[in-house]
Design a protein around this motif. Sequence first.
Motif, PDB file in Angstrom:
ATOM      1  N   GLU A 134       2.703  -5.086   5.686  1.00 31.50           N
ATOM      2  CA  GLU A 134       2.261  -3.708   5.401  1.00 31.50           C
ATOM      3  C   GLU A 134       0.770  -3.744   5.111  1.00 31.50           C
ATOM      4  O   GLU A 134       0.348  -4.039   3.995  1.00 31.50           O
ATOM      5  N   GLY A 135      -0.046  -3.499   6.125  1.00 32.53           N
ATOM      6  CA  GLY A 135      -1.490  -3.544   5.934  1.00 32.53           C
ATOM      7  C   GLY A 135      -1.937  -4.950   5.579  1.00 32.53           C
ATOM      8  O   GLY A 135      -1.666  -5.912   6.297  1.00 32.53           O
ATOM      9  N   ALA A 136      -2.608  -5.093   4.448  1.00 31.95           N
ATOM     10  CA  ALA A 136      -3.094  -6.407   4.019  1.00 31.95           C
ATOM     11  C   ALA A 136      -2.023  -7.223   3.304  1.00 31.95           C
ATOM     12  O   ALA A 136      -2.297  -8.332   2.848  1.00 31.95           O
ATOM     13  N   TRP A 137      -0.813  -6.704   3.220  1.00 32.61           N
ATOM     14  CA  TRP A 137       0.238  -7.326   2.424  1.00 32.61           C
ATOM     15  C   TRP A 137       1.357  -7.884   3.284  1.00 32.61           C
ATOM     16  O   TRP A 137       1.691  -7.338   4.341  1.00 32.61           O
ATOM     17  N   LEU A 138       1.955  -8.963   2.794  1.00 31.11           N
ATOM     18  CA  LEU A 138       3.144  -9.566   3.387  1.00 31.11           C
ATOM     19  C   LEU A 138       4.305  -9.394   2.409  1.00 31.11           C
ATOM     20  O   LEU A 138       4.102  -9.470   1.192  1.00 31.11           O
ATOM     21  N   VAL A 139       5.511  -9.200   2.925  1.00 27.46           N
ATOM     22  CA  VAL A 139       6.682  -8.961   2.082  1.00 27.46           C
ATOM     23  C   VAL A 139       7.747  -9.989   2.431  1.00 27.46           C
ATOM     24  O   VAL A 139       8.117 -10.146   3.601  1.00 27.46           O
ATOM     25  N   ASP A 140       8.244 -10.707   1.402  1.00 27.95           N
ATOM     26  CA  ASP A 140       9.253 -11.731   1.673  1.00 27.95           C
ATOM     27  C   ASP A 140      10.666 -11.146   1.643  1.00 27.95           C
ATOM     28  O   ASP A 140      10.863  -9.949   1.387  1.00 27.95           O
ATOM     29  N   ALA A 141      11.643 -12.002   1.914  1.00 32.38           N
ATOM     30  CA  ALA A 141      13.021 -11.538   2.043  1.00 32.38           C
ATOM     31  C   ALA A 141      13.618 -11.061   0.731  1.00 32.38           C
ATOM     32  O   ALA A 141      14.640 -10.366   0.723  1.00 32.38           O
ATOM     33  N   ASP A 142      12.990 -11.422  -0.397  1.00 28.58           N
ATOM     34  CA  ASP A 142      13.450 -10.928  -1.695  1.00 28.58           C
ATOM     35  C   ASP A 142      12.670  -9.703  -2.155  1.00 28.58           C
ATOM     36  O   ASP A 142      12.857  -9.226  -3.273  1.00 28.58           O
ATOM     37  N   GLY A 143      11.761  -9.209  -1.303  1.00 27.32           N
ATOM     38  CA  GLY A 143      11.010  -8.002  -1.627  1.00 27.32           C
ATOM     39  C   GLY A 143       9.700  -8.238  -2.350  1.00 27.32           C
ATOM     40  O   GLY A 143       9.003  -7.277  -2.696  1.00 27.32           O
ATOM     41  N   ARG A 144       9.322  -9.497  -2.597  1.00 32.31           N
ATOM     42  CA  ARG A 144       8.045  -9.772  -3.255  1.00 32.31           C
ATOM     43  C   ARG A 144       6.902  -9.606  -2.263  1.00 32.31           C
ATOM     44  O   ARG A 144       7.023  -9.928  -1.077  1.00 32.31           O
ATOM     45  N   ARG A 145       5.750  -9.130  -2.771  1.00 29.47           N
ATOM     46  CA  ARG A 145       4.593  -8.847  -1.937  1.00 29.47           C
ATOM     47  C   ARG A 145       3.478  -9.848  -2.211  1.00 29.47           C
ATOM     48  O   ARG A 145       3.282 -10.276  -3.353  1.00 29.47           O
TER      49      ARG A 145
END
Length: 454
Positions: A41-52
Amino acid sequence: MNNPASGNAALAARDLRHVWHPCTQMHDHESVPMLPIVRGEGAWLVDADGRRYLDGISSWWTNLFGHANPRLAAALADQAQRLEHVIFAGFTHPPAIELAEALVRITPPGLDKVFFADNGSAAIEVALKMSFHYWLNRGHGEKTRFIALTGSYHGETLGALSVSDVALYRKTYAPLLLTPFLAPSPDAYEGEPGESPEQTAKRRLGELRALLERHAHETCAVIVEPLVQCAGGMRMYHPSYLAGLRALCDEFAVHFIADEIAVGFGRTGTLFACEQAAVSPDFMCLSKGLTAGFMPLSVVLTTDDVYAAFYAEYRTGKAFLHSHSYTGNPLACRVALETLAIFRDEPVLERNRGLAARLARRLAPLRDHPHVADVRQCGMIAAVELVADKAMRRPYPATERRGLRVYLHGLQHGALLRPLGNVVYFMPPYVVTEQDIDLLVDTAIAGIERAVTD
């Protein structure tokens, strides 16, 4: 609630049963987390547990305009419904034609021919082979050597690794590699006491001249990473070195290869680093930001003179027969065109100047840190050099892996920072905010404190 079968732990376990990851001692993952990323999401990455995680390194320096950028994604989807791929020998297609035309317009003058490849290392291979083959076709088969800078890095394939000088990557494969002549890097960090970056560049040009005086007759080209030697530790140098290099290459009849794979497309403050010295190389290699991180693609731009050395009847044997199955892939070319359109339509470089100024202000206090020997910056690239002894500039032993401590701290606090040894660096996507910059720097400062505490 997340499904445990598709959460971080489950996906990591499945990965580690079969996948061998790049630039990694896989044994590390007995203690270092493997993070499954499920979306961006833009400059962010999101893992499978929802952490950014804020992507402070643009996913290996590729991402310019954010993950899942809707404009780039739409271009890719549209092209996928038209033409996904076609052989590029004897065939062509509009995205490749339009991309070649666009690149010729925006790169330094004189680079009028475009050869497509599919990654940075492949582009370096093309440039090296093309330079050697040029001299062979011109009747100078004695030219078989290359000059590279100390501390340089140009890729992992055998030719690219041959002109690299980072022992971590090169040492194991040395018996398989070509042996380049090494010219001392103009790296400002290695300047003599009281010497300005420009003076360091001038002194190193004198040493390059001496090398060319001895070896120009057997040298095809000098290859450099303009302004920033990235994988070698984000080493930075004065633009005057590039101007002097261009003059020396002309004087001694050797090619100038500019590896702008990592530094092109705005990273150094200008669209291309060579612009800051107002020089045109004989070969310019581009990748990474070319597709803003969406698709594998690289190009080598060169001159009409180089092209003419290969242009002859087939029976002469002068054709350049290098190829890749996915050469000129339409999907990648279309995304690259949209990337260039964003530069055209939006004030990207102007905005970057503001972000770079914010990054400089926030990093400035680290210059006084007892374990920081240098804070350096070139546009949207910044680096902090950690040392055991500041007065002597004595580095920490590599075996202590101080940078790993910064990396782990970053992950725990929502930031992707992946130091190069003891060098903590920042190369974020251009869509970061000033608040994102603050988060990256604050996290890095805390991680540095953790790293230097015994």
